[in-house]
Design a protein around this motif. Structure first.
Motif, PDB file in Angstrom:
ATOM      1  N   ARG A  71      38.081 -12.840  -9.085  1.00 46.96           N
ATOM      2  CA  ARG A  71      37.647 -14.226  -9.266  1.00 46.96           C
ATOM      3  C   ARG A  71      36.133 -14.356  -9.100  1.00 46.96           C
ATOM      4  O   ARG A  71      35.441 -14.969  -9.921  1.00 46.96           O
ATOM      5  CB  ARG A  71      38.363 -15.128  -8.262  1.00 46.96           C
ATOM      6  CG  ARG A  71      37.988 -16.602  -8.359  1.00 46.96           C
ATOM      7  CD  ARG A  71      38.587 -17.388  -7.200  1.00 46.96           C
ATOM      8  NE  ARG A  71      40.030 -17.416  -7.266  1.00 46.96           N
ATOM      9  CZ  ARG A  71      40.729 -18.286  -7.977  1.00 46.96           C
ATOM     10  NH1 ARG A  71      40.092 -19.214  -8.697  1.00 46.96           N
ATOM     11  NH2 ARG A  71      42.046 -18.240  -7.977  1.00 46.96           N
ATOM     12  N   ARG A 110      33.148 -15.311 -11.892  1.00 39.80           N
ATOM     13  CA  ARG A 110      32.276 -16.464 -11.636  1.00 39.80           C
ATOM     14  C   ARG A 110      30.804 -16.097 -11.776  1.00 39.80           C
ATOM     15  O   ARG A 110      29.994 -16.880 -12.277  1.00 39.80           O
ATOM     16  CB  ARG A 110      32.545 -17.016 -10.227  1.00 39.80           C
ATOM     17  CG  ARG A 110      33.751 -17.937 -10.129  1.00 39.80           C
ATOM     18  CD  ARG A 110      33.934 -18.397  -8.700  1.00 39.80           C
ATOM     19  NE  ARG A 110      35.008 -19.387  -8.571  1.00 39.80           N
ATOM     20  CZ  ARG A 110      35.553 -19.742  -7.427  1.00 39.80           C
ATOM     21  NH1 ARG A 110      35.144 -19.188  -6.293  1.00 39.80           N
ATOM     22  NH2 ARG A 110      36.516 -20.651  -7.397  1.00 39.80           N
ATOM     23  N   ASP A 156      47.134 -15.992 -13.300  1.00 42.05           N
ATOM     24  CA  ASP A 156      46.708 -17.357 -12.978  1.00 42.05           C
ATOM     25  C   ASP A 156      45.201 -17.447 -12.788  1.00 42.05           C
ATOM     26  O   ASP A 156      44.595 -16.625 -12.086  1.00 42.05           O
ATOM     27  CB  ASP A 156      47.397 -17.838 -11.698  1.00 42.05           C
ATOM     28  CG  ASP A 156      48.867 -18.159 -11.907  1.00 42.05           C
ATOM     29  OD1 ASP A 156      49.311 -18.129 -13.077  1.00 42.05           O
ATOM     30  OD2 ASP A 156      49.563 -18.425 -10.909  1.00 42.05           O
ATOM     31  N   ASP A 157      44.604 -18.445 -13.413  1.00 40.33           N
ATOM     32  CA  ASP A 157      43.189 -18.820 -13.296  1.00 40.33           C
ATOM     33  C   ASP A 157      42.233 -17.962 -14.115  1.00 40.33           C
ATOM     34  O   ASP A 157      41.054 -18.322 -14.239  1.00 40.33           O
ATOM     35  CB  ASP A 157      42.709 -18.817 -11.831  1.00 40.33           C
ATOM     36  CG  ASP A 157      43.374 -19.910 -11.001  1.00 40.33           C
ATOM     37  OD1 ASP A 157      43.842 -20.906 -11.595  1.00 40.33           O
ATOM     38  OD2 ASP A 157      43.422 -19.774  -9.774  1.00 40.33           O
ATOM     39  N   ARG A 173      42.066 -17.409 -17.403  1.00 43.39           N
ATOM     40  CA  ARG A 173      41.591 -18.146 -18.576  1.00 43.39           C
ATOM     41  C   ARG A 173      40.675 -19.302 -18.197  1.00 43.39           C
ATOM     42  O   ARG A 173      39.678 -19.557 -18.883  1.00 43.39           O
ATOM     43  CB  ARG A 173      42.776 -18.636 -19.405  1.00 43.39           C
ATOM     44  CG  ARG A 173      43.411 -17.534 -20.241  1.00 43.39           C
ATOM     45  CD  ARG A 173      44.686 -17.972 -20.901  1.00 43.39           C
ATOM     46  NE  ARG A 173      45.755 -18.164 -19.927  1.00 43.39           N
ATOM     47  CZ  ARG A 173      47.016 -18.405 -20.246  1.00 43.39           C
ATOM     48  NH1 ARG A 173      47.369 -18.508 -21.511  1.00 43.39           N
ATOM     49  NH2 ARG A 173      47.932 -18.538 -19.300  1.00 43.39           N
ATOM     50  N   ASP A 174      40.973 -20.005 -17.115  1.00 41.81           N
ATOM     51  CA  ASP A 174      40.114 -21.104 -16.679  1.00 41.81           C
ATOM     52  C   ASP A 174      38.734 -20.598 -16.289  1.00 41.81           C
ATOM     53  O   ASP A 174      37.716 -21.227 -16.595  1.00 41.81           O
ATOM     54  CB  ASP A 174      40.742 -21.834 -15.491  1.00 41.81           C
ATOM     55  CG  ASP A 174      41.902 -22.732 -15.896  1.00 41.81           C
ATOM     56  OD1 ASP A 174      42.019 -23.033 -17.112  1.00 41.81           O
ATOM     57  OD2 ASP A 174      42.699 -23.102 -15.022  1.00 41.81           O
ATOM     58  N   LEU A 175      38.694 -19.463 -15.610  1.00 42.31           N
ATOM     59  CA  LEU A 175      37.405 -18.887 -15.208  1.00 42.31           C
ATOM     60  C   LEU A 175      36.582 -18.424 -16.413  1.00 42.31           C
ATOM     61  O   LEU A 175      35.348 -18.380 -16.358  1.00 42.31           O
ATOM     62  CB  LEU A 175      37.634 -17.721 -14.257  1.00 42.31           C
ATOM     63  CG  LEU A 175      38.123 -18.082 -12.850  1.00 42.31           C
ATOM     64  CD1 LEU A 175      38.685 -16.854 -12.146  1.00 42.31           C
ATOM     65  CD2 LEU A 175      36.996 -18.693 -12.028  1.00 42.31           C
ATOM     66  N   LYS A 211      36.592 -19.872 -19.459  1.00 43.46           N
ATOM     67  CA  LYS A 211      36.405 -20.899 -20.495  1.00 43.46           C
ATOM     68  C   LYS A 211      34.945 -21.182 -20.820  1.00 43.46           C
ATOM     69  O   LYS A 211      34.621 -21.563 -21.954  1.00 43.46           O
ATOM     70  CB  LYS A 211      37.129 -22.189 -20.100  1.00 43.46           C
ATOM     71  CG  LYS A 211      36.604 -22.882 -18.866  1.00 43.46           C
ATOM     72  CD  LYS A 211      37.459 -24.102 -18.547  1.00 43.46           C
ATOM     73  CE  LYS A 211      36.951 -24.819 -17.302  1.00 43.46           C
ATOM     74  NZ  LYS A 211      37.797 -25.998 -16.970  1.00 43.46           N
ATOM     75  N   ASP A 212      34.039 -20.985 -19.855  1.00 46.22           N
ATOM     76  CA  ASP A 212      32.623 -21.256 -20.103  1.00 46.22           C
ATOM     77  C   ASP A 212      31.768 -19.991 -20.106  1.00 46.22           C
ATOM     78  O   ASP A 212      30.536 -20.067 -20.066  1.00 46.22           O
ATOM     79  CB  ASP A 212      32.086 -22.229 -19.046  1.00 46.22           C
ATOM     80  CG  ASP A 212      32.761 -23.589 -19.105  1.00 46.22           C
ATOM     81  OD1 ASP A 212      32.998 -24.070 -20.230  1.00 46.22           O
ATOM     82  OD2 ASP A 212      33.061 -24.154 -18.039  1.00 46.22           O
ATOM     83  N   ARG A 267      40.678 -19.990 -26.512  1.00 48.44           N
ATOM     84  CA  ARG A 267      39.357 -20.391 -27.008  1.00 48.44           C
ATOM     85  C   ARG A 267      38.840 -19.306 -27.943  1.00 48.44           C
ATOM     86  O   ARG A 267      39.409 -18.220 -28.035  1.00 48.44           O
ATOM     87  CB  ARG A 267      38.359 -20.595 -25.870  1.00 48.44           C
ATOM     88  CG  ARG A 267      38.277 -19.432 -24.902  1.00 48.44           C
ATOM     89  CD  ARG A 267      36.972 -19.370 -24.123  1.00 48.44           C
ATOM     90  NE  ARG A 267      35.869 -18.906 -24.966  1.00 48.44           N
ATOM     91  CZ  ARG A 267      34.684 -18.537 -24.484  1.00 48.44           C
ATOM     92  NH1 ARG A 267      34.445 -18.589 -23.178  1.00 48.44           N
ATOM     93  NH2 ARG A 267      33.729 -18.122 -25.288  1.00 48.44           N
TER      94      ARG A 267
END
Length: 312
Positions: A173, A177, A200-201, A203-205, A207-208, A242
């Motif tokens: 993680r 970041r 879990d998480d 893909r969210d991490l 996204k940008d 994305r």
């Protein structure tokens, strides 16, 4: 000048080859799948209730600055007896996991012993069990079985998912970041690359983040029989949720004799066509990204690393 932080996500031989070329140009963190349930890793996973060490071991060796003799020692694979097929490096990770009571601490210990340049993190510390739904309607459980049965039944992998949810490891993680750029691949499309996106998480991490997909240079009859470059990209983007910022694809072909051997095994080059260039535009970066050693076609990691460096 401070090196750019690069996170390389994947598994198998593809990831270890890539990071071996990246380590002198970037501050590399390899985030590695732990879904393997076959071979020596699978045996240790079942016997000792631990995460599979094989892909982790390969990445540690790829980033190592230890003497060749020590790297050769960890790469040694037994050829007979109850340990036949097992690597000494796998056994060392298993031993240090028992010694410290932690898979993470075992990796940290061996990272120091091997004087690695960068970091190696499991994508998750939870048991990671892959499940695939095939185009013929079958459901297959386990990383090694997915490859075997999709080939045996000549069926495409329609959907990949996890038997039970897995949490991203804290180290993975934090590495994502802090990353300036993230690479996905090369490696088995579903069981080495996409599987990490199911944690879990992850893909969210991502996204940008600036993401570069390093395409396989050859198809794999087990998972990507007759896949085009676009097939690979569309599957990555489907699970990623994305679009990719960059796509690295080889556009050179090895000698006919080498290709003939691969064709006999059902494997063909993954090369872009003119429609790919029109469709992906500047996102598609092509070049001579192959290396042939002892008849095996691999990604040319040094050349790819040089191109990635231009993006930072």
């Amino acid at each position: 000048m401070k090196a750019n932080k690069l996170v390389a996500i994947g598994g198998g031989t593809g990831l270890s080859i890539l990071i071996s070329g990246l380590k002198d140009k970037f501050d590399v963190s390899a985030i590695v799948t732990v879904g393997d349930n076959g071979g020596g890793s699978g045996i240790l996973r079942a016997d000792l209730n631990m995460l599979p060490p094989g892909d982790i071991r390969n990445c540690l060796l790829a980033l190592s600055n230890a003497p060749d003799s020590l790297s050769k020692l960890l790469a040694y694979r037994f050829t007979k007896g109850d340990l036949k097929g097992q690597s000494l490096g796998n056994l060392m990770i298993a031993g240090m996991t028992e010694e410290f009571g932690s898979f993470e601490q075992a990796i940290y210990f061996l990272s120091k012993a091997l004087n690695i340049k960068g970091n190696v993190y499991p994508v998750s510390l939870d048991p990671m069990d892959l499940v695939a739904k095939l185009s013929n309607g079958d459901t297959i459980y386990g990383e090694s079985e997915i490859a075997i049965f999709s080939l045996k039944r000549k069926a495409k992998i329609n959907e990949l998912y996890l038997k039970e949810p897995c949490n991203i490891s804290l180290d993975a993680r934090e590495a994502i970041r802090e990353a300036d750029i993230v690479t996905l691949g090369p490696g088995s499309l579903y069981t080495s690359v996409i599987c990490n996106l199911l944690v879990d998480d992850v893909r969210d991490l991502l996204k940008d983040k600036k993401i570069a997909y390093v395409s396989n240079v050859m198809t794999q009859p087990e998972e990507t029989y007759n896949y085009t470059l676009r097939d690979h990209i569309e599957e990555i983007e489907r699970y990623l949720g994305r679009g990719l910022d960059y796509i690295f694809a080889n556009d050179a072909l090895p000698e006919k004799e080498v290709l003939a051997k691969y064709k006999d095994e059902g494997s063909i080059p993954v090369v872009p066509d003119k429609y790919d260039h029109d469709f992906y535009g500047d996102r598609l970066i092509t070049g001579d990204f192959i290396s042939v050693k002892e008849g095996y076609i691999r990604s040319a990691s040094e050349e790819i690393a040089g191109e990635i460096l231009k993006l930072c």
